[in-house]
Write a protein that holds these residues in place. Structure first.
Motif, mmCIF file in Angstrom:
data_model
loop_
_atom_site.group_PDB
_atom_site.id
_atom_site.type_symbol
_atom_site.label_atom_id
_atom_site.label_comp_id
_atom_site.label_asym_id
_atom_site.label_seq_id
_atom_site.Cartn_x
_atom_site.Cartn_y
_atom_site.Cartn_z
ATOM 1 N N LEU A 1 0.835 -1.204 0.000
ATOM 2 C CA LEU A 1 0.000 0.000 0.000
ATOM 3 C C LEU A 1 0.869 1.253 0.000
ATOM 4 O O LEU A 1 0.608 2.204 -0.752
ATOM 5 C CB LEU A 1 -0.922 -0.010 1.223
ATOM 6 N N PHE A 2 1.905 1.251 0.818
ATOM 7 C CA PHE A 2 2.837 2.378 0.888
ATOM 8 C C PHE A 2 3.443 2.646 -0.491
ATOM 9 O O PHE A 2 3.503 3.794 -0.950
ATOM 10 C CB PHE A 2 3.933 2.064 1.903
ATOM 11 N N ALA A 3 3.859 1.576 -1.174
ATOM 12 C CA ALA A 3 4.506 1.702 -2.487
ATOM 13 C C ALA A 3 3.535 2.232 -3.537
ATOM 14 O O ALA A 3 3.908 3.069 -4.374
ATOM 15 C CB ALA A 3 5.063 0.353 -2.918
ATOM 16 N N VAL A 4 2.284 1.780 -3.500
ATOM 17 C CA VAL A 4 1.292 2.235 -4.479
ATOM 18 C C VAL A 4 1.030 3.733 -4.311
ATOM 19 O O VAL A 4 0.985 4.482 -5.294
ATOM 20 C CB VAL A 4 -0.022 1.437 -4.342
ATOM 21 N N VAL A 5 0.879 4.181 -3.070
ATOM 22 C CA VAL A 5 0.611 5.601 -2.822
ATOM 23 C C VAL A 5 1.798 6.460 -3.252
ATOM 24 O O VAL A 5 1.636 7.508 -3.888
ATOM 25 C CB VAL A 5 0.275 5.846 -1.330
ATOM 26 N N LYS A 6 3.010 6.006 -2.939
ATOM 27 C CA LYS A 6 4.210 6.761 -3.342
ATOM 28 C C LYS A 6 4.333 6.821 -4.871
ATOM 29 O O LYS A 6 4.714 7.853 -5.435
ATOM 30 C CB LYS A 6 5.462 6.101 -2.746
ATOM 31 N N THR A 7 4.020 5.704 -5.533
ATOM 32 C CA THR A 7 4.094 5.663 -6.999
ATOM 33 C C THR A 7 3.060 6.597 -7.611
ATOM 34 O O THR A 7 3.337 7.302 -8.595
ATOM 35 C CB THR A 7 3.871 4.233 -7.509
ATOM 36 N N LEU A 8 1.862 6.617 -7.029
ATOM 37 C CA LEU A 8 0.813 7.515 -7.522
ATOM 38 C C LEU A 8 1.228 8.976 -7.355
ATOM 39 O O LEU A 8 0.995 9.807 -8.238
ATOM 40 C CB LEU A 8 -0.484 7.233 -6.771
ATOM 41 N N GLN A 9 1.871 9.293 -6.236
ATOM 42 C CA GLN A 9 2.377 10.645 -6.010
ATOM 43 C C GLN A 9 3.416 11.020 -7.067
ATOM 44 O O GLN A 9 3.387 12.123 -7.622
ATOM 45 C CB GLN A 9 3.000 10.742 -4.615
ATOM 46 N N ALA A 10 4.312 10.086 -7.369
ATOM 47 C CA ALA A 10 5.351 10.338 -8.373
ATOM 48 C C ALA A 10 4.735 10.526 -9.762
ATOM 49 O O ALA A 10 5.183 11.373 -10.541
ATOM 50 C CB ALA A 10 6.344 9.179 -8.390
ATOM 51 N N LEU A 11 3.701 9.741 -10.074
ATOM 52 C CA LEU A 11 3.029 9.867 -11.375
ATOM 53 C C LEU A 11 2.357 11.229 -11.510
ATOM 54 O O LEU A 11 2.431 11.874 -12.564
ATOM 55 C CB LEU A 11 1.993 8.756 -11.541
ATOM 56 N N GLU A 12 1.707 11.691 -10.437
ATOM 57 C CA GLU A 12 1.058 12.998 -10.471
ATOM 58 C C GLU A 12 2.082 14.109 -10.735
ATOM 59 O O GLU A 12 1.840 15.024 -11.528
ATOM 60 C CB GLU A 12 0.329 13.256 -9.147
ATOM 61 N N SER B 1 -5.138 5.004 -13.782
ATOM 62 C CA SER B 1 -6.289 4.104 -13.616
ATOM 63 C C SER B 1 -5.851 2.775 -13.025
ATOM 64 O O SER B 1 -6.518 2.228 -12.132
ATOM 65 C CB SER B 1 -6.965 3.872 -14.978
ATOM 66 N N ARG B 2 -4.725 2.268 -13.494
ATOM 67 C CA ARG B 2 -4.234 0.990 -12.963
ATOM 68 C C ARG B 2 -3.826 1.133 -11.494
ATOM 69 O O ARG B 2 -4.121 0.262 -10.672
ATOM 70 C CB ARG B 2 -3.054 0.489 -13.798
ATOM 71 N N LEU B 3 -3.143 2.221 -11.171
ATOM 72 C CA LEU B 3 -2.718 2.436 -9.781
ATOM 73 C C LEU B 3 -3.911 2.574 -8.840
ATOM 74 O O LEU B 3 -3.874 2.087 -7.706
ATOM 75 C CB LEU B 3 -1.826 3.668 -9.686
ATOM 76 N N LEU B 4 -4.985 3.198 -9.297
ATOM 77 C CA LEU B 4 -6.166 3.346 -8.457
ATOM 78 C C LEU B 4 -6.828 1.986 -8.188
ATOM 79 O O LEU B 4 -7.316 1.726 -7.092
ATOM 80 C CB LEU B 4 -7.166 4.307 -9.103
ATOM 81 N N ASP C 1 3.577 11.555 3.306
ATOM 82 C CA ASP C 1 3.152 12.870 2.845
ATOM 83 C C ASP C 1 3.019 12.858 1.323
ATOM 84 O O ASP C 1 3.979 13.109 0.603
ATOM 85 C CB ASP C 1 4.161 13.936 3.289
ATOM 86 N N CYS C 2 1.818 12.543 0.846
ATOM 87 C CA CYS C 2 1.585 12.439 -0.594
ATOM 88 C C CYS C 2 0.267 13.133 -0.949
ATOM 89 O O CYS C 2 -0.733 12.462 -1.284
ATOM 90 C CB CYS C 2 1.540 10.974 -1.022
ATOM 91 N N PRO C 3 0.217 14.450 -0.872
ATOM 92 C CA PRO C 3 -1.042 15.176 -1.091
ATOM 93 C C PRO C 3 -1.647 14.986 -2.473
ATOM 94 O O PRO C 3 -2.863 14.923 -2.619
ATOM 95 C CB PRO C 3 -0.648 16.638 -0.849
ATOM 96 N N LEU C 4 -0.805 14.904 -3.506
ATOM 97 C CA LEU C 4 -1.334 14.725 -4.866
ATOM 98 C C LEU C 4 -1.978 13.352 -5.024
ATOM 99 O O LEU C 4 -3.045 13.220 -5.642
ATOM 100 C CB LEU C 4 -0.206 14.896 -5.888
ATOM 101 N N ALA C 5 -1.333 12.342 -4.462
ATOM 102 C CA ALA C 5 -1.894 10.992 -4.521
ATOM 103 C C ALA C 5 -3.204 10.911 -3.754
ATOM 104 O O ALA C 5 -4.171 10.275 -4.193
ATOM 105 C CB ALA C 5 -0.890 9.980 -3.968
ATOM 106 N N MET C 6 -3.262 11.573 -2.602
ATOM 107 C CA MET C 6 -4.472 11.548 -1.787
ATOM 108 C C MET C 6 -5.652 12.190 -2.524
ATOM 109 O O MET C 6 -6.789 11.732 -2.425
ATOM 110 C CB MET C 6 -4.228 12.265 -0.463
ATOM 111 N N GLU C 7 -5.365 13.231 -3.271
ATOM 112 C CA GLU C 7 -6.429 13.885 -4.039
ATOM 113 C C GLU C 7 -6.968 12.952 -5.115
ATOM 114 O O GLU C 7 -8.179 12.853 -5.329
ATOM 115 C CB GLU C 7 -5.894 15.170 -4.674
#
Length: 223
Positions: free
Chosen positions: A43-54, A72-75, A103-109
């Motif tokens: 879960l930690f890795a997915v959120v960090k990856t989503l933040q990096a993609l944003e 879409s795949r990450l979600l 701390d991944c505000p973009l991923a959280m959005e």
């Protein structure tokens, strides 16, 4: 000058005489605890990856189509990973982020909106098609991996996948992705609702769908 003062072994001198300080510290004591930490790491890795993609999308490092597919795949992966972690210790993704200082505000959005930033409310949007196609590919492949193989449980998602790809007017009718999905639709259509795919068919279908999904991503990259 310093005669009579004992020479210290240095800061690490005491540690040299205590080999137990060099032993690996394990976070878990049994298989269940190990699985718990593995799930949290995923879960930690997915959120960090989503933040990096944003961030990459904001910096124009990926095309809108590629971003939509990856996001879409990450979600989808986030939803699966969070289900494995959610419980008494972690009630929400906000709890998880606070607890582990993530701390991944973009991923959280993205997670809260549950759609890539490229997708608007317009259901006819091209990016909506891309997101739906990615989600359907993953859904069908996940079902097969979970040994869900009855015709009436696989065919509806596969048919929807084909129909969604057909709505993309810029996607060639003879594309590899469409051809492979179409072949399996034909196979499933010849079966009764209660019929199941055998082990050999499941293995081949997974291989073909992975190939089709990769072909779809190549199409997005080139378009």
């Amino acid at each position: 000058m310093f005669h009579g003062i004992p020479v210290s072994g240095g800061i690490g001198g005491g540690a040299a005489n205590k080999p137990e300080l060099y032993e690996e510290v394990k976070l878990y004591k049994n298989a269940r605890e190990r699985e718990k930490y593995d799930n949290m790491a995923e879960l930690f890795a997915v959120v960090k990856t989503l933040q990096a993609l944003e961030k990459a999308y904001i910096q124009d490092c990926v095309t809108p189509n590629e971003y939509t597919a990856f996001c879409s795949r990450l979600l989808v992966q986030y939803k699966a990973a969070f289900k494995q972690v959610q419980g008494s210790d972690v009630g929400s993704i906000d709890d998880f982020c606070r607890k582990y200082r993530l701390d991944c505000p973009l991923a959280m959005e993205r997670i809260k909106e549950d759609r890539p930033i490229t997708i608007k409310d317009d259901m006819g949007n091209l990016n909506r098609c891309i997101a739906d196609i990615v989600s359907l590919f993953i859904t069908v492949m996940d079902k097969l991996r979970l040994e869900i193989r009855a015709m009436d449980e696989i065919q509806p998602d596969l048919r929807e996948l084909m129909e969604t790809m057909n709505r993309m007017s810029n996607m060639p009718p003879d594309s590899e992705a469409k051809e492979k999905v179409s072949l399996w639709l034909t196979t499933l259509s010849s079966m009764s609702a209660s019929d199941e795919l055998d082990d050999s068919q499941v293995r081949q279908m997974l291989f073909d769908l992975e190939s089709a999904y990769n072909a779809f991503n190549r199409f997005l990259h080139s378009s």
